[in-house]
Design a protein around this motif. Sequence first.
Motif, PDB file in Angstrom:
ATOM      1  N   ALA A 189     -18.903   7.168  14.199  1.00 25.92           N
ATOM      2  CA  ALA A 189     -18.374   8.360  14.720  1.00 25.92           C
ATOM      3  C   ALA A 189     -17.113   8.779  13.524  1.00 25.92           C
ATOM      4  O   ALA A 189     -17.044   8.179  13.242  1.00 25.92           O
ATOM      5  CB  ALA A 189     -16.891   8.326  16.236  1.00 25.92           C
ATOM      6  N   CYS A 190     -17.648  10.365  13.385  1.00 24.63           N
ATOM      7  CA  CYS A 190     -15.993  11.178  12.977  1.00 24.63           C
ATOM      8  C   CYS A 190     -14.863  10.661  12.895  1.00 24.63           C
ATOM      9  O   CYS A 190     -14.327  10.119  14.069  1.00 24.63           O
ATOM     10  CB  CYS A 190     -17.119  12.189  12.826  1.00 24.63           C
ATOM     11  SG  CYS A 190     -15.377  13.536  11.737  1.00 24.63           S
ATOM     12  N   ALA A 191     -14.352  10.380  11.637  1.00 21.80           N
ATOM     13  CA  ALA A 191     -12.565   9.760  11.953  1.00 21.80           C
ATOM     14  C   ALA A 191     -11.891  10.652  12.085  1.00 21.80           C
ATOM     15  O   ALA A 191     -10.588  10.173  12.780  1.00 21.80           O
ATOM     16  CB  ALA A 191     -12.118   9.292  10.409  1.00 21.80           C
TER      17      ALA A 191
ATOM     18  N   GLU B 287     -10.381  14.836  16.713  1.00 22.10           N
ATOM     19  CA  GLU B 287     -11.117  15.693  17.204  1.00 22.10           C
ATOM     20  C   GLU B 287     -12.018  16.286  17.439  1.00 22.10           C
ATOM     21  O   GLU B 287     -12.066  17.515  17.417  1.00 22.10           O
ATOM     22  CB  GLU B 287      -9.789  17.368  17.188  1.00 22.10           C
ATOM     23  CG  GLU B 287      -8.250  16.716  17.071  1.00 22.10           C
ATOM     24  CD  GLU B 287      -7.158  18.081  16.409  1.00 22.10           C
ATOM     25  OE1 GLU B 287      -8.293  18.761  16.005  1.00 22.10           O
ATOM     26  OE2 GLU B 287      -6.231  17.475  16.482  1.00 22.10           O
ATOM     27  N   CYS B 288     -13.178  15.712  16.575  1.00 30.72           N
ATOM     28  CA  CYS B 288     -14.502  16.050  16.705  1.00 30.72           C
ATOM     29  C   CYS B 288     -15.624  15.068  16.911  1.00 30.72           C
ATOM     30  O   CYS B 288     -14.751  13.812  16.920  1.00 30.72           O
ATOM     31  CB  CYS B 288     -14.705  15.859  14.799  1.00 30.72           C
ATOM     32  SG  CYS B 288     -16.288  15.931  14.284  1.00 30.72           S
ATOM     33  N   ARG B 289     -16.844  15.563  17.907  1.00 29.63           N
ATOM     34  CA  ARG B 289     -17.535  14.539  18.614  1.00 29.63           C
ATOM     35  C   ARG B 289     -18.812  13.996  17.890  1.00 29.63           C
ATOM     36  O   ARG B 289     -19.424  14.073  18.122  1.00 29.63           O
ATOM     37  CB  ARG B 289     -17.526  15.499  19.587  1.00 29.63           C
ATOM     38  CG  ARG B 289     -16.322  15.654  20.567  1.00 29.63           C
ATOM     39  CD  ARG B 289     -16.277  13.859  20.950  1.00 29.63           C
ATOM     40  NE  ARG B 289     -16.738  13.565  21.676  1.00 29.63           N
ATOM     41  CZ  ARG B 289     -17.769  12.745  22.719  1.00 29.63           C
ATOM     42  NH1 ARG B 289     -16.483  13.454  24.000  1.00 29.63           N
ATOM     43  NH2 ARG B 289     -18.290  12.708  23.467  1.00 29.63           N
TER      44      ARG B 289
ATOM     45  N   VAL C  40     -15.759  20.161   6.727  1.00 25.40           N
ATOM     46  CA  VAL C  40     -15.628  20.598   8.027  1.00 25.40           C
ATOM     47  C   VAL C  40     -14.351  19.673   8.310  1.00 25.40           C
ATOM     48  O   VAL C  40     -12.593  19.611   7.343  1.00 25.40           O
ATOM     49  CB  VAL C  40     -16.453  20.662   9.238  1.00 25.40           C
ATOM     50  CG1 VAL C  40     -15.334  21.320  10.099  1.00 25.40           C
ATOM     51  CG2 VAL C  40     -17.246  21.223   8.878  1.00 25.40           C
ATOM     52  N   CYS C  41     -14.244  18.652   8.001  1.00 22.34           N
ATOM     53  CA  CYS C  41     -13.000  17.472   9.112  1.00 22.34           C
ATOM     54  C   CYS C  41     -12.000  16.824   7.991  1.00 22.34           C
ATOM     55  O   CYS C  41     -10.945  17.074   7.926  1.00 22.34           O
ATOM     56  CB  CYS C  41     -13.695  16.498   9.939  1.00 22.34           C
ATOM     57  SG  CYS C  41     -14.813  16.916  11.573  1.00 22.34           S
ATOM     58  N   GLY C  42     -13.372  16.405   7.063  1.00 22.88           N
ATOM     59  CA  GLY C  42     -12.355  16.045   5.454  1.00 22.88           C
ATOM     60  C   GLY C  42     -10.650  16.800   5.067  1.00 22.88           C
ATOM     61  O   GLY C  42      -9.754  16.634   5.074  1.00 22.88           O
TER      62      GLY C  42
HETATM   63 ZN   LIG Z   1     -15.795  15.536  12.177  1.00 21.80          ZN
END
Ligand SMILES: [Zn+2]
Length: 172
Positions: free
Chosen positions: A127-129, A132-134, A153-155
Amino acid sequence: MADPVAHEDESLLLDLLNSTPVVDSGQRDLLADDRGSRAWVRARGGVGSAAEVAHLRQVRDRLQAVVGGVEAPEVLAPMLDGVRLRPEIVQGGLSWRLDVADDERSSARALLAWGRVQESMPGRLRACANEECRLFLLDRSKPNRARWCSMKVCGNRLKARRHYERSRHASR
Ligand SMILES: [Zn+2]
């Protein structure tokens, strides 16, 4: 011996795991509405029937729980009922044929791909760390240190937040 799990099945697995993205802080389900979900399945080699979509959603929910570490892989066992691999001779060599009802072919492909990833790339599907991301990621890089589904995006979002928090502390 030809591998029974095609490479595109890995993409199907990852796309399936990532079919409930968070958009504008609400979770969306790409397999929820009828038309969209059938197109989604057809674009990934499925037939696009309602039963197939229903099966995929069930398998997806369990795969997400297993890959996310919430459930043990045993929850996948009932999903494999009726899935058979049959050896056959094709063009002078032995290859494996996936023997399963049409409506369950796509979900079986995703499950077999999960099994292969577990075996050949243990620990690399995760799973992404970003909490809030799924989304999920499959890290094929040598160092195996990727934490986010996407650096863009997430990084960057996490980096920006840390930077903001640091500067806020500094200005106090
Ligand atoms: Zn993510």
